[in-house]
Scaffold this active site. Sequence first.
Site, mmCIF file in Angstrom:
data_model
loop_
_atom_site.group_PDB
_atom_site.id
_atom_site.type_symbol
_atom_site.label_atom_id
_atom_site.label_comp_id
_atom_site.label_asym_id
_atom_site.label_seq_id
_atom_site.Cartn_x
_atom_site.Cartn_y
_atom_site.Cartn_z
ATOM 1 C CG LEU A 1 -1.554 1.180 1.723
ATOM 2 C CD1 LEU A 1 -2.995 0.881 2.508
ATOM 3 C CD2 LEU A 1 -0.661 2.125 2.530
ATOM 4 C CG ASN A 2 2.053 3.739 -2.932
ATOM 5 O OD1 ASN A 2 1.755 2.787 -3.562
ATOM 6 N ND2 ASN A 2 2.435 4.975 -3.522
ATOM 7 C CG ASP A 3 0.371 8.114 -2.287
ATOM 8 O OD1 ASP A 3 1.449 7.929 -1.684
ATOM 9 O OD2 ASP A 3 0.695 8.766 -3.682
ATOM 10 C CE1 TYR B 1 2.061 4.958 -11.185
ATOM 11 C CE2 TYR B 1 3.045 7.102 -11.248
ATOM 12 C CZ TYR B 1 3.160 5.731 -11.613
ATOM 13 O OH TYR B 1 4.397 5.268 -11.662
ATOM 14 C CB SER B 2 -1.950 9.340 -5.946
ATOM 15 O OG SER B 2 -1.312 8.476 -5.191
ATOM 16 C CD GLN C 1 -1.563 5.024 -6.528
ATOM 17 O OE1 GLN C 1 -0.284 4.896 -6.997
ATOM 18 N NE2 GLN C 1 -2.573 4.993 -6.759
#
Length: 445
Positions: free
Chosen positions: A18-20, A79-80, A36
């Site tokens: 996981l990111n943003d 993307y974010s 993300q």
Amino acid sequence: MEKTRRQGFHLEPPAGLLNDPNGLVWYRGSYYVYFQWNKFEKNHSYKEWGSFASDDLIHWQFRGSALVPDQPYDQNGVYSGSGLEIDGKLCLYYTGNHKEEGRRTSRQCMAVTEDGRHYLKLGPVLETPEGYTPHFRDPDVFRAENGLYYMLVGAQRSDGRGALALARSRDGFGWDYLHPLAYSRQYEMVECPDLFLLDGQYVLLYCPQARNNDTDACLSSYSAYKPVTFDPETGRLSPEDADLDRGRTVTDGGFDFYSPQTFTDGKGRRILFAWMSRMEEAEEAAFSAAEPSVHCLTMPRVLHWRAGRLWQTPPEELYSLLGEPIQPEALDSRTFWLGIEGLAGDKPFSLTLHGGEAALDFDPAARTLTLTRTAWLTGQPESKTCPLEQLKNLELWSDRSSLEVFINGGSLVLSARIDPASETLGLDVRGADGCGITLRPIHCI
Ligand code: FRU
């Protein structure tokens, strides 16, 4: 006691990376948290939007994939981006990333849903305008007081410097590029902007990023905020506010906090989630070697603007997870809440947890607060120090492998993932004689 690094009350996917946080929104009575996600591997090689939903900010349902890279314009990554309800529809804005023969193309794209389960992609709505490189991403869409929709995009100008770009729309569907809103001379890129009105003050959250433009590699980045004057008629900031290198404050003084995003919920609160990581690749690998996933989001935080600062506090709902106060010896979990009140403010204070796994030190002479933890790769202590005039009280939320510390009612917050080595709390507090110290277990749902 649990030795796992998997969290008890933080959002993390069952597998992958996981990111943003993305598309945060309160829609038809539910909270939606997109993120993300690389569902295949614990690295950054693939990006889609995963999703969670909740009716109460406490019980969360993991809903799996929401937007996957299945179109030519987003085949190298969804993307974010952000989310906004328009005319009863949940509109999601994201960056479609396309790479061919090493050349990147970034387009801001839209998708809509009416049930948070089925998504219809509407395709690109904004091409990267002249004057910017393909580092053009993370659309933040909001409706201004005058009814116009704005899209703020993280950007790099053609001269290799960081900037924020602004587009405008009458209906949230058809978009026209307007102008650069803000710029940096110090940084090569600005990621994940968020501009919002908070207690009568426009606040700009953004992530300045240092890049090596020759190798196109990211060198470092962090989250900052600044108060700004935004004119919804012209879509401009004052010249001073447009300078992203001036008047900024670090959003979180800990080790792990990036790409925060905010939204307003049904109770009218401005709520923030952030990615609780700033790990390097080797650290990610070390952290998650024995785990199915890597990274989580921060706890949700309610925001306020007071005395020229951003205040972050846990939402009231989270306190319902707290059990009755207990003695440290009786705690049998790493998930706990610790509150300390009535500190002198100008006296030395220190707190150590889990036999030195993590420590906080307030130095009144230097006017600093230092958070120390064990570094992922070396096993040695590492510290982060931030300015603090006075220490009056603190509230610490511990999950199995993280700490979030709210200082003086939330005017300073420190977030960090923690290497969970010790099974006993071993709480050692100094400089708090006669103060109220309360320890409560956190019951994870
Ligand atoms: C920030 C970021 C964004 C981008 C996303 C890709 O962490 O680099 O700028 O949209 O992650 O996953």
